[in-house]
Every structure is written in C-alpha cells, then in structure tokens.
Write an enzyme that holds these catalytic residues in place. Structure first.
Site, PDB file in Angstrom:
ATOM      1  N   HIS A   1     -10.895  -5.034   9.986  1.00  0.00           N
ATOM      2  CA  HIS A   1     -11.576  -4.751   8.733  1.00  0.00           C
ATOM      3  C   HIS A   1     -12.776  -3.843   8.938  1.00  0.00           C
ATOM      4  O   HIS A   1     -13.562  -3.670   8.022  1.00  0.00           O
ATOM      5  CB  HIS A   1     -12.051  -6.053   8.071  1.00  0.00           C
ATOM      6  CG  HIS A   1     -10.945  -6.802   7.384  1.00  0.00           C
ATOM      7  ND1 HIS A   1     -10.102  -7.636   8.056  1.00  0.00           N
ATOM      8  CD2 HIS A   1     -10.552  -6.830   6.092  1.00  0.00           C
ATOM      9  CE1 HIS A   1      -9.227  -8.158   7.202  1.00  0.00           C
ATOM     10  NE2 HIS A   1      -9.478  -7.677   6.006  1.00  0.00           N
TER      11      HIS A   1
ATOM     12  N   GLU B   1       0.804  -1.229   0.000  1.00  0.00           N
ATOM     13  CA  GLU B   1       0.000   0.000   0.000  1.00  0.00           C
ATOM     14  C   GLU B   1       0.825   1.261   0.000  1.00  0.00           C
ATOM     15  O   GLU B   1       0.536   2.212  -0.723  1.00  0.00           O
ATOM     16  CB  GLU B   1      -0.934   0.042   1.217  1.00  0.00           C
ATOM     17  CG  GLU B   1      -2.230  -0.715   1.061  1.00  0.00           C
ATOM     18  CD  GLU B   1      -2.042  -2.200   1.198  1.00  0.00           C
ATOM     19  OE1 GLU B   1      -0.913  -2.612   1.531  1.00  0.00           O
ATOM     20  OE2 GLU B   1      -2.986  -2.950   0.985  1.00  0.00           O
TER      21      GLU B   1
END
Lengths: 405, 426
Positions: A210, A141
C-alpha cells in the site's frame, strides 16, 4: 467549451509577460531585493472570448514550520476572499465543479459512490449526481479502467479512481495498451479524455503493497500525462485541468497530504498541467521535488536558511512531461541541482529527471546532479524502518551542504 | 429475465441450437459426457456427442419444424437480405485470401491473422447493426471492420502501412479502428478489448439514463475461445450483467488458440454455460451457419436494445487457415479441417439461396466478380498510396499535443517546427 487558460511560461517572466488586472503589493522577502514573491497572471480569454479568470501562480514564500506534512493556512489570499479547506475537499470541489459544468464527466471506482470514497474525495457526489454518474464498481481494476477507456472513446469523460494507486498495477494492461496508445493506433480517430487518480506514496506504516509509487512504473507509457498534486490549491487546479484535458492524465495524490489545509480562491481557476510550481525562489541551489517530499524539503529549507543557504525550491508537479523551462531557468541561475523524491532509486522520476537535466543543461552545472530517492526496498511495516526508507529533512540538509561546498 | 430463443431452420441437417436459460427453468443436468477433460484431438465428434447427451429443455416462443421440409413461407431471409449476407461473406473471404497473397509478396508485414471460415459470425451479427452501434474485435479484425462498413481500400491501405489506411498506417493489421463506423478496435492482446466494449455499452446506458438522450446503441464484442480463460472476460461479464449493459459478448470458438486446443486449456469447455453463472443468457449456436447466427443475433441485439441486458453467445466456428500467416498449423488434424471445410458457410448459404429460389447462380457469380474487382481495386489503391512522412511520427501521440510539455526555451514542444517535421526529440 474549453477555456484556454494561459499561464506564463516560467514563473520568473510572468509579470513582464502578462498584464495583471489585479496587482497587490506582495510582502517583500528579507534576503532578496525587489523581487516580488507573488505573481499574478490574468488568463487569456477562453476561445469564445467569454471568460477571463484570475489565475495566481502560487507558492509559499514562508517556510513551512514544524511537521513535514502540516501547513498553516496561506496568507496569500490577497483579495481578502477565498475559503479554507482541506486537500481532499479541494479535490472534491474541483471534481464537483467539473461535473456540474459538463454532464459527460463521471466517476468510477471502488467505493466512490455510497461510501463517499475511501479518502472522502467523492463524498456526497453520488447523492447529488446519482449512482450511474458516480459508479461503484466491483473490484476489477483492469476491467473498470478499460470500461472507463471505452466510455471515453465513445463520448464520456470518466474520472477513474484507484482506491490506492498500487491497485492500478492490476490495470496496467489497460493503462499502457489502451489508455496510452489508442489515440495513436487509431490514427487520431479516438480520444481518451480520462483522468486516472488515486492516493499513492508511503503513508504511516501501511505496509509494502500500500506504499507504492506508481509514477515510476507509468512514466514510460507514451501518450499519457502524469501530474502530482501537493497543496489544496494545486490539487483543485490540477483536477480541473486534468478533467478538461483531451489527453489521458494520471493524477497522483498522496495518502498523507489529504488533510492539508489552505485557503484557496473563490473564483474559478485551473492549474496548467505541464508547468512546475515555484515554491521558494533562491540563489544557491535548485531543489526539485514533488508531492509529499515538498514538505520535507521545505522543512529542510528552514534549517538551511538558518545556516545561511538560499535554496530555490521547485515543485515539479508535472511528472510527465517535465517543465524544462522552469527547471532550466533555475539551473542556469543556481548551477546546482538536488532532486528529492519518494520514488525508489532505480528507475524513478528522479532518475529520469537527472537524465533530462544532464542532457539539456550540462553546461550550466557546477556539480553533478544529486538525487535523493527512497531506498530500493519494499516499504517495511515497522515505523523505524519505514522512516529510513524515505528521504528525511536531515538528509536533504546534508546533501545541500555537500553540493554547495 | 431471459427471453427464449427460437430454434431456427438448420442449414446443416440436424445441427441444433444449444440454448440455455437461467438455471431456474432447467431440468436437472444430464450426466457429463466423456469428452470433457479428455485430450482427444477430434473435437467435432465429441461436440456432437455432447450435443446429443446434453439436451436441455428449451422454452421456445415459436416452435419451428426441424426437418428438411421447409414450409414455403417461413424462410428466414428475403432475397435482398440473402444477397447482402452473401456479398458480405464473399467480401470477407476474398479480402482475406488477397491478404495472404499480398503478405507472401512482401506488401504487408508482421502478424496477420485471417478470418477464413468464420465469416458467418461476422456477417450474421454485424449486418444487423446500425452505423451508430459499436463493434469491438481482436487481432482477427479485418472482416469485422469490413462487415461494419469500413471500405476495403481503407483496410488494405492500413495493412500496407499507407497514410490512406483507416488508421493512417499507424495501427496495422491488429488495430483496425473507424470512428465513422464505430469500430472500436482491433486489439493485440486478447481480452483487452472486452472492457473497452463494456465501456461503449456503458456510454449507451449513460446517454439514455443520465443525458436523457434517445440512445438504443448496442455494442458487440468479438473474441475467441482462448480469451474465455482470461480474467477480463469474467470481470466484464459480471459488470455487464450487474449494470444491465446493452452488449453482446460473442465468442468465436474456433477450438484453437494458436496451438492450444480449447479442450486442453479449459476446465469446462462449454463457454455458453458461463453466461448464466453471471446472470445472463448463454447461447450456443452453429457458427458455420450464417442464418442460425443471424437468428440468435436478432434476439440478442433485441434484448440489448430493449434494455434487458447482455447476452453471451458462443459460436462454434473454425478457421481454415493457421492462427496467423506465420503459423505452420501443424497441430490440427487434417480430418478435423476437412470436416469443417465441408461446412463452409459461404457454400452453405449459396446452397440455401439457390435451393430456395432466392437467387440463381448467375446473380451469385456476378456478386463474386464484383467483389473480386473491389478487392483488386483496393490493392491497387493501397499500392498507389503514399507511405507516411516523417512529419506524421509525433502527430497523434496526444490528442492535445501540449502533452509533450514545455521545452527549455519556454515554448511548448509542439510549437517547435522540428516537432511537426517529426525530427524533434521528445
């Protein structure tokens, strides 16, 4: 060529400010006299005078029935045309239209290409535009966000996807230092027209990591804008506006809203990045919300109306900067504010919004600003516990009753 | 996939280029040398020892005689090139020396990191680039900006924090940017520039393959030995090789990351080896020798332009001053400093030019004088320039100032006159 689309500043003044090309008599609401519930605004022409688009500031005057996240198709497509689609398809449509329009727009992220996106937002795009324009990145990322930023500085307009917004915690270095700051530290020489988007928020038992709300972490970064979409209409509109913006924009989607269905216009439109959306005008109390909590609020509103309350619901949409005009007008009218958000209590968007309202509209308040946020708890896996960390409609009803005493 | 790098005429006796091709073409690795993992503080001796024991077979396109006799017509540079290189290195050195003076006189503040001693790397690479090629650096970026073409005035003004600086005074020493010369920064955190460089290289590839433009632009990313332990470095090596991006990763290995010796922080200190692990050639070069650096750079830049992908070049170099002007520089051994001072790249090039009759002392002296005047003039210009006014405070936060949002009165904040005065609360 960036068409400048002007949307009326503040929904309440819209009709008087702009000439409408198309006015359709809106169905009137039972409680309020002579207030039209739909506002049509014709956009000013683009800077080259070529394009006029019909914009509609939309809201649902009907209270959303049943489940917190379900919605019926809107009845507001008054021209009779329009097409129905799901929110993720609206995002895809917006993205595809912008990629067709400008060959510099490209997508990068994990599984955006061949897989079509983990939430199908980029489905079919790699087939159409090729593997370089819809780039499947390795799992890095920080590096691919930085790569997007470098590409933006040198002329491209990348849309960077975080498969889950939480993963962008790994890209914090790039988002904070480079995305937000490089325009400034370079003395204005380099622009960074990136869009960073992805799903966040609490889903269905996805577990703590998440289920994060990154808007609260990113909000202090100077130089970025943050928007949150909540309906197919504003999802497509915000996606397009974000891509066209010269500023770096973070577009927050929500895992549970991707399957919302709505009819959206066939004509091209964009939503203003800095404006809030009037969902339901009212007199008694201003409820400010965004993303998934909008639906919890609307569900609570149904109960509240039955109890005789008249809440004004505003989807703030622009998390940074706040649309203090729409919000302010509402506060000046109702004198009571309830903020309903999914961020944690500490340091969330709600906390900042509370401060902003107190600072700017203190004189207009008849009661302290109340903010309902998620508990400062890592989102538990167990369904019951998860439900208790997030604000539920019943709590919203109680809060309104409390504030309106 | 890798092309062979030709050996070059050394400026410093028997120093060799270390070249490594992808593993399939290598002989079995020799036994590891004793310095690996040791904490000895004299790395120079150890590195020489390493060179001797780790000789790998090199597949050279052209063998060049490595002894001191130089064939008459195989000089590496012409006179013009030589003078350009000399002037650039002198500019770098004089400028940095002047920075130190100005800092101690209170004209510039904060963290200032000087490049003295490493000029060969900047000059060796950047003088091969065109204006549209991009350079990405770290906080030790003054000389990279100068080599790329940013004027000394603009850099000095930026250091003084004046409006005439290349970033309007908003960036400072660690954030040198130039759109005109494609200097993409100037980054304060190590490693964070490497993905940006990878992105610039990605744009080159995109322009060629998607936009069908004629684009041969390459990107050179400079960073240090400390950065090579950072995740972003490896993530970008992977992506650059994967997408075959036109980028050259240049490691300025000056053996020290502030006070942390490279040997104490790195499990395998030979950084060039990490290239082939990702599928790109890894090259080690004597970074105190501008001609060697230039030869390696030519090959690496050529590879990138031809679309053959990235290269990792490790330059063995040294900074004569401390990490920054605030660093007392107590940990480095005096003997180590002396060894590298004897390999001063400017002195070496001067010797080469004079010995090979490419220039005489007088010409070189006049270059030095010219640069002295240039740097003095830059200081005068910076001194005379105005400081930024209040109105500049909010100007460049957003490219589109609508990003400050809509105020309570319904107008965009950027339309508020207090905004342009810089006094608005945003």
């Amino acid at each position: 060529m960036a068409a400048r689309i002007h949307v009326g500043a503040g929904a309440a003044t819209a009709l008087s400010t702009f000439n409408s090309k198309k006015l359709v008599a809106p169905p009137s609401r039972t409680n309020l006299p002579a207030r039209s519930s739909k506002r049509y605004i014709v956009a000013a022409a683009g800077s080259d005078g070529s394009k006029k688009s019909l914009l509609r500031v939309r809201h649902s005057q009907k209270l959303i029935a049943n489940a917190a996240v379900a919605t019926k198709a809107e009845t507001s497509a008054t021209t009779g045309t329009g097409h129905e689609l799901l929110l993720f398809e609206a995002l895809q449509e917006g993205l595809e239209e912008e990629m067709d329009r400008d060959p510099h727009v490209c997508v990068m992220g994990e599984d955006v290409g061949h897989y079509g996106g983990s939430y199908k937002v980029t489905k079919g795009l790699a087939d159409k535009f090729g593997d370089l324009r819809v780039l499947d990145t390795p799992i890095c990322e920080n590096a691919f966000t930085g790569m997007g930023i470098g590409a933006a500085m040198t002329g491209l307009r990348p849309v960077i996807e975080g498969m889950n917004m939480g993963f962008l915690l790994l890209a914090f270095n790039q988002i904070s230092n480079n995305c937000g700051m490089l325009h400034y530290t370079s003395g204005g020489q380099f622009t960074i027209p990136v869009v960073i988007r992805g799903p966040g928020g609490v889903g269905r038992q996805l577990g703590a990591e998440h289920s994060q709300r990154l808007e609260s972490y990113f909000q202090s970064i100077p130089g970025i804008q943050m928007v949150a979409c909540s309906t197919p209409y504003n999802a497509k509109g915000l996606m397009k506006a974000a891509i066209r913006s010269e500023n770096p924009v973070i577009l927050f989607e929500h895992v549970l809203l991707y399957n919302l269905k709505e009819k959206i216009p066939d004509e091209e439109y964009i939503c203003n990045l800095e404006e809030a959306e009037m969902v339901r005008p009212g007199e008694h109390i201003t409820i400010l919300t965004y993303s998934r909590m909008r639906y919890h609020v609307m569900q609570a509103a149904k109960t509240l109306v039955n109890k005789g309350y008249d809440p004004e619901v505003i989807d703030i949409r622009s998390l940074k900067p706040f649309d203090l005009h729409t919000i302010g007008n509402s506060v000046k009218k109702t004198h009571r504010v309830l903020i309903v958000e999914e961020c944690m209590r500490t340091g969330g968007i709600g906390a900042s919004l509370t401060a902003a309202i107190n600072e700017n509209f203190h004189d207009y308040l008849d009661a302290p600003v109340m903010c309902l946020s998620s508990q400062d708890v890592p989102t538990p896996y167990a369904g019951t516990l998860e439900e208790w960390t997030v604000v539920q409609p019943a709590q919203i009803v109680t809060a309104v009753e409390q504030l309106c005493q | 996939m890798a092309t062979a790098f030709s050996a070059t005429l050394p400026l410093h006796g028997s120093q060799e280029n270390r070249l490594l091709l992808p593993p399939t073409r290598l002989a079995p690795p020799p036994p590891s040398s004793s310095f690996l993992g040791s904490t000895r503080s004299l790395p120079i001796r150890s590195l020489n020892h390493a060179h001797a024991s780790r000789r790998s077979p090199v597949f050279a396109v052209q063998e060049v005689v490595k002894d001191k006799k130089k064939p008459t017509n195989s000089l590496l540079i012409t006179k013009e090139e030589g003078l350009v290189l000399y002037e650039d290195m002198i500019l770098g050195r004089s400028f940095e020396d002047m920075c130190a003076q100005m800092y101690y006189r209170g004209k510039m503040f904060g963290f200032v990191h000087l490049y003295n001693g490493q000029e060969a790397v900047s000059t060796g690479f950047i003088k091969l680039l065109t204006q549209s090629d991009s350079v990405v650096s770290t906080y030790r970026d003054h000389v990279h900006a100068l080599s790329k073409g940013v004027s000394a005035r603009a850099v000095m003004s930026e250091l003084f924090g004046k409006v005439t600086g290349c970033c309007r005074g908003q960036g400072g020493s660690m954030h040198m940017f130039s759109k005109e010369h494609n200097v993409l920064g100037g980054f304060a955190f190590i490693g964070e520039g490497i993905p940006v460089a990878t992105g610039a290289a990605f744009t080159s590839k995109y322009k060629r393959e998607v936009l069908k433009q004629d684009c041969e632009d390459v990107t050179v990313a400079f960073f240090g030995d400390g950065t090579c332990n950072n995740g972003q470095f490896y993530e970008c090596l992977n992506m650059a090789a994967l997408y075959k991006l036109p980028i050259i990763f240049v490691v300025e290995n000056n053996l020290w990351a502030i006070g942390m010796s490279h040997l104490r922080s790195t499990s395998d200190p030979e950084i060039w080896k990490k290239g082939p692990a990702f599928g790109m050639p890894g090259v080690h070069v004597d970074g105190m020798d501008v001609l060697k650096v230039r030869e390696v750079a030519k090959e690496a830049v050529g590879r990138a332009r031809r679309g053959e992908g990235p290269t990792l070049v490790e330059c063995e170099t040294y900074r004569f001053r401390g990490h920054s002007l605030a660093d007392p520089d107590e940990l480095r051994d005096a003997a180590e400093k002396a060894k590298y001072a004897a390999r001063d790249p400017i002195t070496a090039l001067k010797k080469y030019l004079v010995e090979n009759k490419l220039a005489n002392e007088g010409e070189l002296k006049s270059i030095e004088k010219k640069i002295d005047e240039l740097v003095e003039e830059a200081v005068e210009f910076a001194d005379a320039s105005p400081q930024p006014g209040r109105s500049q405070l909010l100007e460049n936060v957003f490219a589109d100032p609508k990003g400050f949002g809509i105020g309570p009165d319904g107008r965009y904040r950027c339309e508020d006159p207090k905004f342009t005065e810089g006094t608005a609360q945003v």
